[in-house]
Scaffold this motif. Sequence first.
Motif, PDB file in Angstrom:
ATOM      1  N   THR A  58      -9.662  -2.941   2.189  1.00 43.84           N
ATOM      2  CA  THR A  58      -8.818  -2.391   3.254  1.00 43.84           C
ATOM      3  C   THR A  58      -7.876  -3.481   3.748  1.00 43.84           C
ATOM      4  O   THR A  58      -8.216  -4.667   3.742  1.00 43.84           O
ATOM      5  CB  THR A  58      -9.661  -1.879   4.432  1.00 43.84           C
ATOM      6  N   THR A  76       0.802  -1.238   0.000  1.00 42.75           N
ATOM      7  CA  THR A  76       0.000   0.000   0.000  1.00 42.75           C
ATOM      8  C   THR A  76       0.822   1.270   0.000  1.00 42.75           C
ATOM      9  O   THR A  76       0.258   2.357  -0.184  1.00 42.75           O
ATOM     10  CB  THR A  76      -0.916   0.045   1.232  1.00 42.75           C
ATOM     11  N   ARG A 128      -5.115   0.626   5.929  1.00 37.94           N
ATOM     12  CA  ARG A 128      -4.913   1.365   4.682  1.00 37.94           C
ATOM     13  C   ARG A 128      -5.799   0.779   3.587  1.00 37.94           C
ATOM     14  O   ARG A 128      -6.238  -0.370   3.671  1.00 37.94           O
ATOM     15  CB  ARG A 128      -3.451   1.295   4.242  1.00 37.94           C
ATOM     16  N   ARG A 129      -6.039   1.586   2.566  1.00 36.16           N
ATOM     17  CA  ARG A 129      -6.808   1.126   1.407  1.00 36.16           C
ATOM     18  C   ARG A 129      -5.865   0.627   0.327  1.00 36.16           C
ATOM     19  O   ARG A 129      -4.763   1.125   0.173  1.00 36.16           O
ATOM     20  CB  ARG A 129      -7.667   2.254   0.844  1.00 36.16           C
ATOM     21  N   SER A 130      -6.349  -0.339  -0.426  1.00 31.47           N
ATOM     22  CA  SER A 130      -5.582  -0.846  -1.557  1.00 31.47           C
ATOM     23  C   SER A 130      -6.556  -1.355  -2.607  1.00 31.47           C
ATOM     24  O   SER A 130      -7.769  -1.413  -2.366  1.00 31.47           O
ATOM     25  CB  SER A 130      -4.627  -1.963  -1.109  1.00 31.47           C
TER      26      SER A 130
END
Length: 487
Positions: free
Chosen positions: A313, A283, A302-304
């Motif tokens: 997430t 990420t 975190r977003r991916s």
Amino acid sequence: MPNDSRTRFTRDSAREWDDLEQISQIAPETGELDLEDRQALRRVAGLSTELEDITEVEYRRLRLERVVLVGVWTQGTAADADNSLMELKLLAETAGSEVLEGLIQRRQKPDPATYIGSGKAVELRDVVAATGADTVICDGELTPGQLRQLEDVVKVKVIDRTALILDIFAQHAKSREGKAQVELAQLEYLMPRLRGWGGNLSRQVGGRAAGGVGIGGRGPGETKIELDRRRIRTRMGKLRRQIGEMSTARETMRTRRRTREVPAVAIAGYTNAGKSSLLNRLTGAGVLVEDALFATLDPTVRRSRTPDGRLFTIADTVGFVRHLPHQLIEAFRSTLEEVGDADLILHVVDGSHADPESQLAAVREVLSDVDAAGIPEIVVVNKADAADPVALAALTAKERGSVVVSARTGAGIDELMAVIERELPRLDHEVRMLVPYDRGDLISRAHAEGEVLSVEHTGDGSILHARVLPSLFVELERHAKPMEIVS
């Protein structure tokens, strides 16, 4: 100490491995331990800490404690016992100690009085005196009685594995929630181990009820140790309320993600297996990466996106260790819920470790404790660049479906993302709809939350071809004209 006793106590650590294995086995006919092993502590080679610059780690700027490690080997092979003590050495060094010596005692079970037995406790005292150590660390959780009696013999501070891990957590806790969780775990550990000093602390009442001591024997009605216990219980109650309030905010964020139906991936694994490095590689999160045990205590989310554009997430969580204190599991339960609520777990294991299979087993035991055993799991064998290819092949053959990666070099990351994409739950709908120009917000949401395959602009609006989540699908059905619904 007589010379023959000292010779027996300091058995040559360079003895051939085959000989050591032969001595250490339990006789199959009797089930009894070999006499020589029962009568001797065995030194473990390679446990002396050698630091060129003790200021390289922030919490080592103070004078290092000089420690002697001692463990009781009750089952398994000699290699298992040595690996356990080597891990204790890493824990001690992470806490800021200088390891002088490592000793193992072969027993059927730990001595209920002094953990290693009264005779061996006296020999341990001599080693402590000879090395100038000021602390003894035991590779196990000691009862209050064992702790007190062993200290009485060796005449220096004695701590156990649980207290050592709690100390490391206290050093690494940064957030308000993490500090509260660690303090709660420390107080739960301390409560049964409080000790009063002097007889005046145990006098509660006088007269005949106090054995007829009369004047001078009557106390205030509450001893000092009971007062300490009451204050600790009060503080624990306050900490539980604070953690409950902070966990509410975390639950709100998880609920929001579930409402938007974004799949959740959690990274779990043994401490120092490379979980934070993997998160950064997947990420670009930029979280702390340090070659130390329990460097990460506060979860990072975190977003991916998968290669096909699906949003998910990914959460980095606290590392596990064998015999993780139950106080920590309870105190960090709100944090570990990130794992329990995940749709997919990336179980990271250090492929270069001497015994990765025991690490996998220890982590799965903790996952079971937090009700996460039934969640789909991908075993990610990390540090492939430093691992033995033969050991890697054996591990991947046993763990079917595992992925070999190197978070440091990036090798295998593309394959891992493809596996994540395949294993994530499919909750999206593929649509082809005419979206009016005044509802451009729906197009924006499709880009942010789903996977846009194409957008074609016409005189009447935009033709959106995309895979979207059910919540957005409902909005599109309400405000857009269906051109074609594929699924």
